[in-house]
Design a protein around this motif. Sequence first.
Motif, PDB file in Angstrom:
ATOM      1  N   CYS A 428       6.553   5.918   4.947  1.00 46.09           N
ATOM      2  CA  CYS A 428       5.185   5.929   5.467  1.00 46.09           C
ATOM      3  C   CYS A 428       5.150   5.718   6.979  1.00 46.09           C
ATOM      4  N   CYS A 433       7.437  -1.838   5.923  1.00 42.52           N
ATOM      5  CA  CYS A 433       7.963  -1.069   4.803  1.00 42.52           C
ATOM      6  C   CYS A 433       9.422  -0.654   5.103  1.00 42.52           C
ATOM      7  N   CYS A 459       6.063   7.611   0.209  1.00 40.86           N
ATOM      8  CA  CYS A 459       6.964   6.591   0.745  1.00 40.86           C
ATOM      9  C   CYS A 459       7.752   6.000  -0.426  1.00 40.86           C
TER      10      CYS A 459
HETATM   11 ZN    ZN Z   1       5.731   2.612   2.898  1.00 38.58          ZN
END
Ligand code: ZN
Length: 476
Positions: A428, A433, A459
Amino acid sequence: MAEETKTAEDAERKKEEFSEWYNEVIEKSGLTDKRYPVKGMNIWRPYGWGVMSRIDDLIREEMRRTRHQEVRFPLLIPDEEFEKEADHIKGFGDEVFWVTKAGDKELDIPLLLRPTSETAMYPVFDLWLRSHADLPLKIYQMVNVFRYETKQTRAFMRMREIYFFEAHTCHSTGEKAEEQIREDLRIMEKFAEELALPYLELKRTDWDKFPGADYTVGVDALMPTGRLLQIAGIHQYKSNFSEAFDITFEDEDGNHKNVHQTTYGMSERLVGAVVGVHGDDKGLVLPPAIAPEQVRIIPIVYGDEEKIMEYCEEIERELREDGYRVEIDERDERPGSKFYDSEMKGIPIRLDIGSDEVEDEVVTVVRRDTGEKEQVSVDELKGHIGKTFESMKEDMYRRAEEHLQSNIVDVESLDEITEEKVYRLGWCGKEDCGEEIEEITGRKLLGTRYGGEEFSGECVHCGDKTDKAAYLCNAH
Ligand code: ZN
């Protein structure tokens, strides 16, 4: 078929016992001597320095073509200059070697050994640049840099004293600096062709960019271990450093503005990459452009020694006239041990010459990368060698490119990540993340393709829709 099986076996051994294989090859071929009594500082032996110097020649040629000028800055940098760019000192602080004394006397201002030369050069850039007419400034140097590496060191790949190439440029606008990045990538492309080194150019994540840079493009080659080795870094600084160092120029309207800067770095890692990517169970395999010795003549002296040696010398003379780097192995050794030495050093072409060859006015030509052997008439030899070098370069590149491409694996879940491969996955783009992906897999998110690529997916961690594909791999 036989050749394919052999290649597969070589590849397997290089992968399984890479460290052992690599260390053996770089010492036996005469590239380096690791017995210097300081960790991470090796000796370049003549053959190794010969390879590095050929690489330097190629770099200089590209620098001339693109109008960069060579400079040489001092090794020591005063502490106060180094402290000026906050991210830079944060990034390099722990790796710096300090000079604090002269004899018994403490120095007034502590000096550091350059880990890279931004802070040595940039205070002077402002003195050099007056008006827009002085731009662009494009300079480079090839020098040793010092970084206190805490991980396990490895010759050419992870050192404390590093032979380093660094180009620094200043431009009047951001767009011109961006154009410089594109020129750097074209230089890389040409240069990698000569070294037969295919690579990925990846825009690094924000947490992995060069300290002080706006963004970094890492150039990564795939080693036989399935891990990537960064062989070059191209950095867009925008005005981050020029603001810290107050590097300004006067534009056409008389306004004082900060310059936009870029850098391009490469190092002795190129040698490590060539060894790793092209070597085999017999030793080095050098691309002709960087081989200090491109052709080795091996006299097989049974019979009329004088006649054979004369014939060899005549061929050597003729090839040298055409600019080839040729040597005759005249040592008092058996042919078998001469073949071994020539293979271990990765000399691209070997010419075996005995009394049969003299009689028939031919030469037995042996190609190092494939082991192919053929007889060529003396009249056709020069043209034959030129053509063979061309196809060696292309074939070596193609084989390495196939290896790279076949090791890129698309995955949709982190559970699929089990091997030493280059994994391509949806990301993403969010920092937390990305950092979690790195933590879960224990690997590095090396970034996304510079210039982008077609992708549509989710993602791999949070499941958000994304058009970004990132590359995840262990790095050397
Ligand atoms: Zn992500």
